[in-house]
Scaffold this motif. Structure first.
Motif, PDB file in Angstrom:
ATOM      1  N   VAL A   1       0.321   1.219  -8.510  1.00 19.36           N
ATOM      2  CA  VAL A   1      -0.908   1.986  -8.432  1.00 19.36           C
ATOM      3  C   VAL A   1      -0.881   3.045  -9.526  1.00 19.36           C
ATOM      4  O   VAL A   1       0.174   3.582  -9.857  1.00 19.36           O
TER       5      VAL A   1
ATOM      6  N   GLU B   1      -8.459  -0.504  -3.747  1.00 21.68           N
ATOM      7  CA  GLU B   1      -7.900   0.765  -3.299  1.00 21.68           C
ATOM      8  C   GLU B   1      -8.265   0.974  -1.829  1.00 21.68           C
ATOM      9  O   GLU B   1      -9.371   0.683  -1.407  1.00 21.68           O
TER      10      GLU B   1
ATOM     11  N   ARG C   1       0.828  -1.202   0.000  1.00 27.01           N
ATOM     12  CA  ARG C   1       0.000   0.000   0.000  1.00 27.01           C
ATOM     13  C   ARG C   1       0.866   1.256   0.000  1.00 27.01           C
ATOM     14  O   ARG C   1       1.966   1.277   0.534  1.00 27.01           O
TER      15      ARG C   1
ATOM     16  N   SER D   1       1.992   6.199 -13.254  1.00 21.61           N
ATOM     17  CA  SER D   1       1.949   4.838 -12.736  1.00 21.61           C
ATOM     18  C   SER D   1       3.124   4.686 -11.776  1.00 21.61           C
ATOM     19  O   SER D   1       4.268   4.905 -12.160  1.00 21.61           O
TER      20      SER D   1
ATOM     21  N   ASP E   1       3.580  -5.160  -8.040  1.00 23.49           N
ATOM     22  CA  ASP E   1       2.394  -4.383  -7.700  1.00 23.49           C
ATOM     23  C   ASP E   1       2.627  -2.906  -8.011  1.00 23.49           C
ATOM     24  O   ASP E   1       3.759  -2.444  -8.047  1.00 23.49           O
TER      25      ASP E   1
ATOM     26  N   ARG F   1      -6.074   4.060  -8.813  1.00 26.49           N
ATOM     27  CA  ARG F   1      -6.597   2.795  -9.299  1.00 26.49           C
ATOM     28  C   ARG F   1      -5.517   1.747  -9.110  1.00 26.49           C
ATOM     29  O   ARG F   1      -4.361   1.963  -9.450  1.00 26.49           O
ATOM     30  N   ARG F   2      -5.886   0.660  -8.512  1.00 28.56           N
ATOM     31  CA  ARG F   2      -4.951  -0.438  -8.292  1.00 28.56           C
ATOM     32  C   ARG F   2      -5.415  -1.610  -9.142  1.00 28.56           C
ATOM     33  O   ARG F   2      -6.370  -2.301  -8.787  1.00 28.56           O
TER      34      ARG F   2
ATOM     35  N   GLU G   1      -4.344   5.018   1.451  1.00 34.84           N
ATOM     36  CA  GLU G   1      -3.401   5.281   0.368  1.00 34.84           C
ATOM     37  C   GLU G   1      -3.607   6.677  -0.209  1.00 34.84           C
ATOM     38  O   GLU G   1      -2.658   7.413  -0.441  1.00 34.84           O
TER      39      GLU G   1
ATOM     40  N   THR H   1       4.848  -0.013  -6.538  1.00 35.10           N
ATOM     41  CA  THR H   1       5.035  -0.084  -5.088  1.00 35.10           C
ATOM     42  C   THR H   1       5.821  -1.325  -4.672  1.00 35.10           C
ATOM     43  O   THR H   1       6.263  -1.417  -3.543  1.00 35.10           O
TER      44      THR H   1
END
Length: 129
Positions: free
Chosen positions: A42, A64, A2, A33, A40, A58-59, A68, A36
């Motif tokens: 976000v 989401e 996260r 973009s 992964d 947007r994940r 975050e 993380t």
């Protein structure tokens, strides 16, 4: 991982440049973009509309978390107005996928970060000297 668990200070210059770009071109979304972890990431969207800035995350393939978007807004020098809310994208994707899901927050510039005059000038409300 996260965003509220990631050190966003390392990319705060990039995030604040997004804010400047969004203020420079109101109504046009600015995208980034941010990975993380190796597997992964976000997607971050920012759009200036009037005095407000709409921050959306947007994940892909995940959910989401409101923590975050709070951490991201803080790193960008923004103050969230109200509660973050879930929104759906405009385009229908084929099959059972449906529309994309976003977590959105309406924000304002943080005067402690951007300064009162800078915020007014960036929003086109500054007075000519």
């Amino acid at each position: 991982m996260r965003l509220d668990r990631v050190n966003l200070q390392a990319v705060s210059d990039i995030l604040r440049a997004m804010v400047k770009e969004a203020l420079g071109e109101p109504g046009r979304p600015v995208r980034l973009s941010l990975p993380t972890s190796p597997s992964d990431g976000v997607q971050i969207f920012l759009k200036a509309v009037g005095e407000d800035l709409f921050l959306a995350i947007r994940r892909p393939g995940g959910k989401e978390d409101p923590r975050e978007i709070l951490a991201l807004a803080r790193a960008m020098g923004l103050v969230i107005q109200g509660e973050p809310y879930h929104a759906k994208g405009k385009q229908m994707r084929p099959g059972f996928l449906g529309r994309r899901s976003y977590l959105v927050a309406r924000c304002r510039l943080d005067p402690a970060v951007w300064g009162e005059k800078r915020g007014e000038a960036a929003n086109g409300q500054g007075q000519a000297a």
